[in-house]
Design a protein around this motif. Structure first.
Motif, mmCIF file in Angstrom:
data_model
loop_
_atom_site.group_PDB
_atom_site.id
_atom_site.type_symbol
_atom_site.label_atom_id
_atom_site.label_comp_id
_atom_site.label_asym_id
_atom_site.label_seq_id
_atom_site.Cartn_x
_atom_site.Cartn_y
_atom_site.Cartn_z
ATOM 1 N N SER A 53 0.827 -1.206 0.000
ATOM 2 C CA SER A 53 0.000 0.000 0.000
ATOM 3 C C SER A 53 0.861 1.256 0.000
ATOM 4 O O SER A 53 0.526 2.246 -0.651
ATOM 5 C CB SER A 53 -0.946 0.003 1.201
ATOM 6 O OG SER A 53 -1.760 1.139 1.184
ATOM 7 N N ALA A 54 1.972 1.213 0.727
ATOM 8 C CA ALA A 54 2.884 2.363 0.743
ATOM 9 C C ALA A 54 3.473 2.589 -0.649
ATOM 10 O O ALA A 54 3.697 3.730 -1.065
ATOM 11 C CB ALA A 54 3.988 2.143 1.759
ATOM 12 N N GLY A 100 -0.288 2.934 -3.033
ATOM 13 C CA GLY A 100 -1.364 3.790 -2.544
ATOM 14 C C GLY A 100 -2.744 3.141 -2.510
ATOM 15 O O GLY A 100 -3.733 3.813 -2.247
ATOM 16 N N PRO A 103 -5.892 0.852 -1.128
ATOM 17 C CA PRO A 103 -6.424 0.549 0.208
ATOM 18 C C PRO A 103 -6.129 -0.888 0.641
ATOM 19 O O PRO A 103 -5.922 -1.776 -0.183
ATOM 20 C CB PRO A 103 -7.935 0.746 0.042
ATOM 21 C CG PRO A 103 -8.074 1.647 -1.145
ATOM 22 C CD PRO A 103 -6.944 1.280 -2.056
ATOM 23 N N VAL A 105 -7.277 3.412 4.291
ATOM 24 C CA VAL A 105 -6.974 4.232 3.122
ATOM 25 C C VAL A 105 -6.002 5.309 3.582
ATOM 26 O O VAL A 105 -6.329 6.084 4.489
ATOM 27 C CB VAL A 105 -8.252 4.874 2.535
ATOM 28 C CG1 VAL A 105 -7.906 5.769 1.359
ATOM 29 C CG2 VAL A 105 -9.252 3.807 2.138
ATOM 30 N N ALA A 106 -4.823 5.320 3.006
ATOM 31 C CA ALA A 106 -3.778 6.285 3.380
ATOM 32 C C ALA A 106 -3.521 6.245 4.883
ATOM 33 O O ALA A 106 -3.357 7.279 5.529
ATOM 34 C CB ALA A 106 -4.151 7.686 2.921
ATOM 35 N N GLY A 107 -3.537 5.045 5.452
ATOM 36 C CA GLY A 107 -3.252 4.872 6.868
ATOM 37 C C GLY A 107 -4.405 5.154 7.812
ATOM 38 O O GLY A 107 -4.272 4.992 9.021
ATOM 39 N N ARG A 108 -5.543 5.586 7.289
ATOM 40 C CA ARG A 108 -6.711 5.892 8.132
ATOM 41 C C ARG A 108 -7.733 4.767 8.042
ATOM 42 O O ARG A 108 -8.114 4.362 6.944
ATOM 43 C CB ARG A 108 -7.343 7.216 7.698
ATOM 44 C CG ARG A 108 -6.356 8.393 7.883
ATOM 45 C CD ARG A 108 -6.992 9.719 7.661
ATOM 46 N NE ARG A 108 -8.007 9.923 8.696
ATOM 47 C CZ ARG A 108 -9.044 10.721 8.547
ATOM 48 N NH1 ARG A 108 -9.225 11.380 7.423
ATOM 49 N NH2 ARG A 108 -9.916 10.872 9.527
ATOM 50 N N GLN A 156 -11.853 5.308 -3.915
ATOM 51 C CA GLN A 156 -10.520 5.521 -3.358
ATOM 52 C C GLN A 156 -9.417 5.019 -4.285
ATOM 53 O O GLN A 156 -8.251 5.326 -4.079
ATOM 54 C CB GLN A 156 -10.387 4.856 -1.986
ATOM 55 C CG GLN A 156 -11.406 5.324 -0.982
ATOM 56 C CD GLN A 156 -11.564 6.834 -0.943
ATOM 57 O OE1 GLN A 156 -10.612 7.561 -0.690
ATOM 58 N NE2 GLN A 156 -12.776 7.310 -1.216
ATOM 59 N N THR A 172 -7.371 4.967 -7.829
ATOM 60 C CA THR A 172 -7.049 6.006 -8.800
ATOM 61 C C THR A 172 -7.921 5.814 -10.039
ATOM 62 O O THR A 172 -8.398 4.703 -10.295
ATOM 63 C CB THR A 172 -5.562 5.960 -9.200
ATOM 64 O OG1 THR A 172 -5.318 4.721 -9.859
ATOM 65 C CG2 THR A 172 -4.658 6.129 -7.998
#
Length: 148
Positions: free
Chosen positions: A63-64, A67, A69, A124-127, A140, A142
């Motif tokens: 994911s890092a 990007g 989820p 998603v983006a760490g949240r 979410q 792209t």
């Protein structure tokens, strides 16, 4: 390893016993239909319906890099199944982590859900987002990922 398969095995075993009883009493058609129904339930509740799971650490690494989820799920979860089917082909673009196979994943889910293993939990983006709407999860991705 057997925990994710427990529910599907129970569905198949129960269906086989009930179908055998019906067939023994002469209701072959009913027995076969019932067995097929239980087999479908087993299939829908098996890990085979979901994209291949990775570990929580591997999902975070991927994911890092891309990007996308991360979805924490478990077999037998009706909400996870709903998310999987409503995402359709987009589901394979997410990183799926089975919390029953990865204790670190289960701990991550408990940490953001007041100690409960509530799934699906999507990062998603760490949240974290607990049981999000599948349309929102699809958004979410792209634009390139949503098309293909």
């Amino acid at each position: 390893m057997t925990r994710p398969w427990l529910l599907p095995i129970l569905f198949l075993a129960s269906g086989a016993v009930i179908a055998a009883g019906l067939i023994a009493r002469g209701s072959t058609g009913e027995g076969v239909v019932l067995l097929v129904g239980f087999a479908l339930l087993a299939g829908l509740n098996s890990p085979l319906v979901f994209p291949r799971s990775v570990s929580a650490a591997e999902a975070r690494r991927r994911s890092a890099a891309d990007g996308r989820p991360i979805v924490f799920w478990r077999p037998g979860c009706a909400y996870c199944l709903r998310l999987r089917f409503r995402l359709r082909r987009h589901a394979r673009r997410l990183h799926w982590v089975d919390i029953w196979r990865d204790p670190e994943a289960a701990a991550a889910v408990r940490a953001v859900n007041d100690g409960n293993e509530t799934v699906p939990t999507v990062f998603v983006a760490g949240r974290p987002h607990t049981n999000p709407d599948p349309a929102w999860v699809r958004e979410q991705l792209t634009p390139d990922e949503r098309r293909g």
